[in-house]
Each structure stands twice: as C-alpha cells, then as structure tokens.
Design a protein around this motif. Structure first.
Motif, PDB file in Angstrom:
ATOM      1  N   ILE A 180       0.772  -1.084   0.068  1.00 30.01           N
ATOM      2  CA  ILE A 180       0.130   0.036  -0.174  1.00 30.01           C
ATOM      3  C   ILE A 180       0.962   1.320  -0.134  1.00 30.01           C
ATOM      4  N   ALA A 181       2.003   1.288   0.934  1.00 31.67           N
ATOM      5  CA  ALA A 181       2.775   2.247   0.714  1.00 31.67           C
ATOM      6  C   ALA A 181       3.687   2.734  -0.581  1.00 31.67           C
ATOM      7  N   ALA A 182       3.961   1.606  -1.028  1.00 29.83           N
ATOM      8  CA  ALA A 182       4.636   1.846  -2.380  1.00 29.83           C
ATOM      9  C   ALA A 182       3.749   2.257  -3.352  1.00 29.83           C
ATOM     10  N   LEU A 183       2.543   1.918  -3.352  1.00 31.45           N
ATOM     11  CA  LEU A 183       1.383   2.337  -4.314  1.00 31.45           C
ATOM     12  C   LEU A 183       1.234   3.610  -4.304  1.00 31.45           C
ATOM     13  N   THR A 184       1.086   4.012  -2.848  1.00 30.98           N
ATOM     14  CA  THR A 184       0.586   5.491  -2.519  1.00 30.98           C
ATOM     15  C   THR A 184       1.638   6.495  -2.854  1.00 30.98           C
ATOM     16  N   ARG A 185       3.141   6.152  -2.552  1.00 28.44           N
ATOM     17  CA  ARG A 185       4.082   6.943  -2.975  1.00 28.44           C
ATOM     18  C   ARG A 185       4.182   7.124  -4.597  1.00 28.44           C
ATOM     19  N   LEU A 186       4.106   6.021  -5.526  1.00 25.92           N
ATOM     20  CA  LEU A 186       3.889   6.114  -6.990  1.00 25.92           C
ATOM     21  C   LEU A 186       2.862   7.000  -7.281  1.00 25.92           C
ATOM     22  N   GLY A 187       1.630   6.634  -6.756  1.00 24.77           N
ATOM     23  CA  GLY A 187       0.355   7.628  -7.175  1.00 24.77           C
ATOM     24  C   GLY A 187       0.806   8.981  -6.955  1.00 24.77           C
ATOM     25  N   ASN A 188       1.328   9.334  -5.637  1.00 24.81           N
ATOM     26  CA  ASN A 188       1.586  10.996  -5.304  1.00 24.81           C
ATOM     27  C   ASN A 188       2.630  11.267  -6.269  1.00 24.81           C
ATOM     28  N   ARG A 189       3.875  10.532  -6.639  1.00 23.34           N
ATOM     29  CA  ARG A 189       4.780  10.963  -7.516  1.00 23.34           C
ATOM     30  C   ARG A 189       4.678  11.367  -8.770  1.00 23.34           C
ATOM     31  N   PHE A 190       3.534  10.377  -9.393  1.00 26.52           N
ATOM     32  CA  PHE A 190       3.182  10.802 -10.584  1.00 26.52           C
ATOM     33  C   PHE A 190       1.859  11.429 -10.792  1.00 26.52           C
ATOM     34  N   SER A 191       1.295  11.935 -10.059  1.00 29.51           N
ATOM     35  CA  SER A 191      -0.022  12.771 -10.098  1.00 29.51           C
ATOM     36  C   SER A 191      -1.273  12.005 -10.297  1.00 29.51           C
ATOM     37  N   CYS A 192      -1.230  10.912  -9.854  1.00 33.80           N
ATOM     38  CA  CYS A 192      -2.442   9.835 -10.038  1.00 33.80           C
ATOM     39  C   CYS A 192      -2.893   9.283  -8.914  1.00 33.80           C
ATOM     40  N   PRO A 193      -3.007   9.649  -7.640  1.00 38.95           N
ATOM     41  CA  PRO A 193      -3.336   9.033  -6.393  1.00 38.95           C
ATOM     42  C   PRO A 193      -4.763   8.367  -6.678  1.00 38.95           C
ATOM     43  N   GLU A 194      -5.623   8.748  -7.530  1.00 39.28           N
ATOM     44  CA  GLU A 194      -6.917   7.780  -7.500  1.00 39.28           C
ATOM     45  C   GLU A 194      -6.600   6.496  -8.291  1.00 39.28           C
ATOM     46  N   ASP A 195      -5.597   6.511  -9.260  1.00 37.30           N
ATOM     47  CA  ASP A 195      -5.340   5.347  -9.874  1.00 37.30           C
ATOM     48  C   ASP A 195      -4.650   4.467  -8.916  1.00 37.30           C
ATOM     49  N   ALA A 196      -3.696   4.978  -8.129  1.00 36.93           N
ATOM     50  CA  ALA A 196      -3.155   4.152  -7.024  1.00 36.93           C
ATOM     51  C   ALA A 196      -4.131   3.414  -5.992  1.00 36.93           C
ATOM     52  N   ASP A 197      -5.015   4.291  -5.476  1.00 40.71           N
ATOM     53  CA  ASP A 197      -6.174   3.820  -4.686  1.00 40.71           C
ATOM     54  C   ASP A 197      -6.932   2.783  -5.285  1.00 40.71           C
ATOM     55  N   THR A 198      -7.129   2.549  -6.611  1.00 42.67           N
ATOM     56  CA  THR A 198      -7.900   1.701  -7.261  1.00 42.67           C
ATOM     57  C   THR A 198      -7.008   0.291  -7.275  1.00 42.67           C
ATOM     58  N   PHE A 199      -5.622   0.438  -7.563  1.00 42.48           N
ATOM     59  CA  PHE A 199      -4.747  -0.779  -7.466  1.00 42.48           C
ATOM     60  C   PHE A 199      -4.790  -1.505  -6.006  1.00 42.48           C
ATOM     61  N   VAL A 200      -4.749  -0.485  -5.041  1.00 45.08           N
ATOM     62  CA  VAL A 200      -4.854  -0.877  -3.890  1.00 45.08           C
ATOM     63  C   VAL A 200      -6.117  -1.680  -3.328  1.00 45.08           C
ATOM     64  N   MET A 201      -7.116  -0.984  -3.854  1.00 40.78           N
ATOM     65  CA  MET A 201      -8.493  -1.789  -3.570  1.00 40.78           C
ATOM     66  C   MET A 201      -8.637  -3.072  -4.176  1.00 40.78           C
ATOM     67  N   GLU A 202      -7.960  -3.264  -5.354  1.00 39.79           N
ATOM     68  CA  GLU A 202      -8.284  -4.394  -6.196  1.00 39.79           C
ATOM     69  C   GLU A 202      -6.992  -5.554  -5.839  1.00 39.79           C
ATOM     70  N   GLY A 203      -6.015  -5.051  -5.031  1.00 41.99           N
ATOM     71  CA  GLY A 203      -5.077  -6.052  -4.485  1.00 41.99           C
ATOM     72  C   GLY A 203      -4.197  -6.261  -5.383  1.00 41.99           C
ATOM     73  N   ARG A 204      -3.889  -5.257  -6.363  1.00 43.53           N
ATOM     74  CA  ARG A 204      -2.890  -5.584  -7.513  1.00 43.53           C
ATOM     75  C   ARG A 204      -1.460  -4.873  -7.000  1.00 43.53           C
ATOM     76  N   SER A 205      -0.497  -5.764  -7.632  1.00 48.03           N
ATOM     77  CA  SER A 205       0.771  -5.550  -7.414  1.00 48.03           C
ATOM     78  C   SER A 205       1.504  -4.107  -7.805  1.00 48.03           C
ATOM     79  N   VAL A 206       2.755  -3.786  -7.130  1.00 48.04           N
ATOM     80  CA  VAL A 206       3.482  -2.771  -7.494  1.00 48.04           C
ATOM     81  C   VAL A 206       3.870  -2.788  -8.988  1.00 48.04           C
ATOM     82  N   ASP A 207       4.414  -4.091  -9.453  1.00 45.12           N
ATOM     83  CA  ASP A 207       4.892  -4.232 -10.732  1.00 45.12           C
ATOM     84  C   ASP A 207       3.619  -3.900 -11.650  1.00 45.12           C
ATOM     85  N   GLN A 208       2.644  -4.317 -11.484  1.00 45.59           N
ATOM     86  CA  GLN A 208       1.397  -4.064 -12.209  1.00 45.59           C
ATOM     87  C   GLN A 208       1.159  -2.469 -12.361  1.00 45.59           C
TER      88      GLN A 208
END
Length: 625
Positions: free
Chosen positions: A225-253
């Motif tokens: 969750i922390a890695a996805l959140t950092r990437l979402g904030n860095r690339f200005s797409c926190p909503e997309d990161a939240d979706t990946f968190v909710m769907e249980g998808r990996s950092v590589d995805q």
C-alpha cells in the motif's frame, strides 16, 4: 500461536475480500441459454482472519452492483485464468441476500462446470468484493470487533470446490497466489478445518502448505500500500493508485500501468510551467500596491512617483525576465501578487489630503484571483491553470484498450488505448477602467481593493460569456455551446424546459459513459424562476416542482448566472472545462484620451484560453431557432 493484530479501518478498506455462501438456492434457468440463478451473498456476519466480524449491508444504497452489471466475471475457484462465464443480472432482495443470473460460456472448462452445476456436484459459491466505507458497530467482550460495510462493491462471483475457511479466506488480497493444488481451506497451522456441524461431506486432508505468519502478511500488505501510494503521489495519479490498492494489485502491475499512461503525455505541462512565480517575499507581497504602479505609469517623469513604485517596477521586471512575458509599455503584476491572499498595512499618514476619508479601518483580505473567482463561475467549477508559460497541451484519452472473449488457451488480440491532446493557446482579454484624477492619489486599502475589484469584475464578466458563447473565430476561444461533439437536447418551449427534457440532458451524458456525481446545471435567473413553479409531472396536483427545496434539480447542484441565454440550459461535469491563464496582469495607463476631464484610463491585459477536455461530459438544452 502468533498473536493476531487487529487492523485499522484503513487496512480493512485496502483489502479485497471474499465471502462464502453455499449455493442451496441455485437453479438452472435455461439449458439452451446456459443460465443459472444463484444467491451469492448475504448479511450474515463474516469472520475475518484478523479477529473481526464484517457484516455486508444488503441495500441498494450500500451495495454497488455496477461492476457485476457491466460484465462481471463468473470464475472457478477465484482463478482469473479459469473464466466460466459472465454475470447477466444482479440484485439485492428483501431477505438480505444478493442474487444473480449467470451465463456460462462454451469453452471446454465452462461446459464441464455447467454440467457439474446441473448434476448438483458443484454447489458452492464465493464472492470477491471491495469495502469502500466501513463503520465499527460493536466491540465484543470476546475480543471480536464487529464492522458493517455500508458501502461495498462486489467484483466477481466464483464457483468453488471447497468452502474457504473463514479464518483465513476472507480478507486476503484478490491477487494472492494460489496454494498448492488450488486449495483455499488451510488454517494457520496447515490443518484441515473441522467439518461444519450438519455437513456430511467428506473433506480430504490436503498436502501441507508453507506457513506464513499473520504479522508477515500484514507487513507485506502495508509495504504494498505504501509503495503504491508513493508512486501515485509522485506521478500525480493518487486515484489510480487507490484503485490498485483496493483491487489487491501489485506494484509491478502499477509500474506497467504508469508506463502506458505516460505514453500519451509527452506534451503535458511540467511543474515549472504552471504557477510560474518570481519568488516574492511575504513582506513584499504585503506592500505591493496597484495604485503605486498606476501613479508611476501616470507620471513617468515624476521622481517621487517612481521611487514610491520601486517595488512594483522591480517586480514587473522580474516577471518579464523570469517568464518571458512582454509588456505593452506598462507594468506586469506578477503571478505571486495575483495569488496572494494576505493583507497590506496602512496608516493615516500614507493618504494624502482629500484621500483621508478613504483610509480603511479593516485590512484588505483575499487575492486578486479570489476576487476574480467570486464573479467568474468558470473559476469556481472549472479547472484553473494559472501562471502558464508557452503553448500547453493537456492529454486526453480518445479510446480505451479493446477486450475480447476468448476460449481456453486462446490469447486476446493485442491492443492499447489511443490518446489525444487538448491545446491551450494564449489569447488576450483587455479590461478598461476609468479612474478620476483625485482617486488615483489615494493610498488607502479601500481604494486599493476597489481598483482590484473593478479589474477582476470586468474580466470575470467577459470570461463568463466567452466560456459559454465564444464562436472560435479569429482570436477567440470556442465556447461550450459551440464545442464540436457536445450533446444537445431540443426544448419545446423557450426557457421553459419540462422535467422530461431536463432528465434527457442527464441521459445524453450517461449514454456516453461520462456521468459523474459532481455534474451540475447552469441556467439563468428566469429559467430558475420558471423551475420553481413548474411541476415535474403535469396534471398531478401534489407533484413536486423541478427546482427542489435545497436548490438542486433532480438531485444535482445548480449555478444561476444571467450569462446563460434565456433559451439555454447547460448540464455537465464542469471540471472538464479548462481555464488557462498565462503570466501576470499587464497594466498600462492612458492619460491623454480624456485628459481634459482629468480621467485616467487604466487598461489591464491578461493572456488566457478556454478549452474542454471531453465534449461528452456536457449537454446543452436549447430551443431550435
């Protein structure tokens, strides 16, 4: 036995969960159509592996069935690669259960499992779902906390061979790897759970699986969750990161998603191009004066006026040098000043002679932009980009990737989304304000505020009209009504839409899959007055009016402005309207045109552009000419 640690609500929300329900009510509806009706969820408490009971609230408001109704998958043992069919219908019933009609495919696997269902061999159903909003309802003495999911979304239905053990199965990530032989019934010690009371089925003992502690699972999930959140904030797409968190998808995805996303964004404005400031200090911002700049421009040979405007002249030169903005023989008010919301200290001695009556008793609060925003509806509901530099291209997605129905061992055709750009090209709006000779000598905060307000009001008035009705000719932007591809509905009577016509505005946008909760109506005062007395349903004495008591229309927020022409009503997602503003405000003065009357004409120029990201996000209702 390892001590279990209860999660926070945030951790509960971050996990894609599964629940199990024996399909005692399943029945084949049609052998020919290959459809089966089954119950897939109930409001019976689900025991989670973190010593938590979760109750799924089964109401239309709580359960979002949109993902199932848009082609939700029917899987075997929650394996995304074992696709059996599709969800045809889904609904919540009064008995606290969710039911669905599923249709089996014609692959070899689907044929086999459909026959097993018909023979009563495959009779267990499991559900994959995401919790969106959860509340704590009870903390029991036995150490269990009871939560209620008041907003949740089912995303897949599975037929399963062995019921998932409720102490480990529910709450696992949807992307969790399969255990050996596909078994999902192992407890923490690798033992087969006891057969439930009243269940006469025999369960074979599966091979031992590698043991993973609860703490390790929780730590891995937190890191994901922390890695996805950092990437979402860095690339200005926190909503997309939240979706990946909710769907249980990996950092590589998510990294792969970002690569695809960036493919269409080479021309997106970088941070340095937006809100280009010159770095003025708080003290300088407090002391900056429009009136000092005006007096210096009024009297270029007056040494005292020039010295008084030293700060304003220096800031203007820095803005011109730093942003490349040119000035029409005047001064540029930097973006720093336009955005600043501070106050400027004054005292009685700073006002001269006849200006003493204008000395303020209150400080000047609010920036020029905020004054502007109060009068310009587009700045309140649209997307504002200030301090731009050069031509800007905003990315937009033209089409998504294509999906295909494939059989077992068949690969889908490769495809990817296509992207386009919405260009913002600076145009210029000019505002003329006439100031009397004695007024320009004032130094009070009230006088300063009045000058700023006059400029802001004049610009806002013009921009409101351009945003709706500019025809795109010559150096004009294209207003909303004339955007190519915008949805349109014809009204039978000018300025008097029926409720059916109003709802049709919403329907046109929804048909383009562009409807969002933040949409709103834009109409003029006369149309609002009509809607306050017009009934939604003709011929019904107690029917409600189109205009609702809380100032909404059919549940959507409204904006009333007389810039909307009497025949028109606009509806849509106004955050898809873009207002770009380049550089600072360019001020010049004209002391010759009305010199015999002592009038100074202040002319302010601002570079801007208006654009729409997606025409499908809007609909205009109008009366045919």
């Amino acid at each position: 036995m390892e001590k279990q640690v209860k999660p926070t609500i945030a951790e509960i929300l971050s996990s894609a969960s599964r629940t199990y329900l024996t399909a005692t009510e399943s029945r084949v509806l049609s052998e020919e159509d290959r459809t089966v009706e089954l119950a897939f969820s109930s409001d019976v408490p689900i025991e989670q592996w973190w010593r938590t009971l979760l109750i799924l609230e089964h109401t239309a408001e709580a359960c979002d069935l949109s993902r199932l109704l848009s082609g939700g998958p029917l899987l075997f043992n929650h394996d995304r690669d074992q696709h059996l069919g599709v969800v045809v219908t889904a609904h919540i019933d009064a008995d606290g259960k969710a039911r669905a009609t599923v249709k089996f495919g014609r692959s070899a696997l689907a044929e086999e499992k459909f026959q097993d269902v018909r023979d009563g061999i495959l009779c267990n159903v499991s559900l994959g779902f995401n919790t969106v909003e959860t509340v704590l309802v009870e903390q029991r003495e036995d150490g269990y906390d009871v939560y209620r999911a008041i907003k949740w979304t089912p995303y897949e239905i599975s037929l399963v061979t062995i019921p998932a053990d409720t102490t480990v199965g529910v709450g696992r990530s949807a992307s969790e790897p399969e255990k050996p032989n596909g078994d999902r019934s192992m407890d923490e010690k690798g033992k087969t759970p006891a057969t439930p009371k009243g269940d006469t089925r025999q369960q074979a003992t599966p091979p031992a699986a590698p043991q993973v502690s609860t703490a390790d699972i929780q730590q891995a999930e937190r890191e994901r969750i922390a890695a996805l959140t950092r990437l979402g904030n860095r690339f200005s797409c926190p909503e997309d990161a939240d979706t990946f968190v909710m769907e249980g998808r990996s950092v590589d995805q998510f990294n792969a998603f970002l690569v695809e996303r960036q493919a269409g964004k080479e021309d997106k404005p970088v941070d340095e191009e937006i809100n280009k400031t010159i770095g003025m200090s708080e003290r300088d911002l407090q002391n900056y004066s429009f009136l000092n700049a005006i007096r210096a421009l009024q009297n270029p040979e007056d040494k005292k006026a020039q010295e008084a405007a030293a700060l304003e002249r220096e800031a203007s030169q820095a803005a011109i040098t730093g942003t490349g903005q040119s000035s029409r023989s005047g001064m540029v008010v930097p973006v720093d000043v336009l955005l600043h919301s501070g106050s400027r200290a004054m005292n009685a001695s700073s006002a001269g002679g006849n200006g003493a009556a204008l000395i303020a008793t209150e400080l000047l609060h609010g920036s020029f932009i905020e004054m502007f925003q109060k009068k310009c509806f587009l700045m309140n509901v649209g997307t504002r980009l200030t301090g731009l530099v050069g031509k800007v291209a905003i990315p937009k997605q033209l089409s998504g990737a294509t999906a295909y129905v494939v059989g077992v061992e068949e690969a889908p055709t490769a495809s990817k989304g296509s992207f386009g750009q919405v260009p913002l090209d600076p145009k210029t709006i000019g505002t003329l304000v006439e100031l009397e000779r004695l007024f320009t000598k004032q130094s009070s905060i009230d006088a300063e505020a009045l000058v700023r307000k006059m400029i802001a009001d004049a610009m806002a008035y013009k921009l409101n009209h351009l945003a709706l009705y500019a025809d795109g000719s010559a150096k004009m932007p294209t207003g909303l009504k004339y955007i190519p591809g915008i949805n349109a509905v014809s009204f039978a009577s000018a300025g008097k839409p029926t409720f059916k016509e109003v709802v049709q505005l919403e329907t046109e946008i929804a048909a383009d899959d562009a409807d969002v909760e933040s949409m709103r109506y834009l109409l003029n005062a006369r149309t609002r007055g009509y809607c306050k007395t017009a009934q939604k349903m003709d011929g019904t004495a107690d029917s409600a009016t189109i205009w609702e008591n809380n100032g909404t229309v059919n549940g959507y927020q409204t904006i009333t402005t007389n810039h909307v022409e009497p025949n028109d009503v606009f509806f849509g997602n106004f955050s898809d309207m873009l207002l770009g503003m380049w550089g600072g405000l360019d001020l010049t003065v004209d002391t010759t045109t009305k010199c015999d009357t002592g009038i100074t004409r202040l002319v302010a120029f601002q570079d801007f552009d208006i654009a729409v990201r997606n025409a499908e996000s809007f609909c205009v209702g109008t009366t045919a000419a």
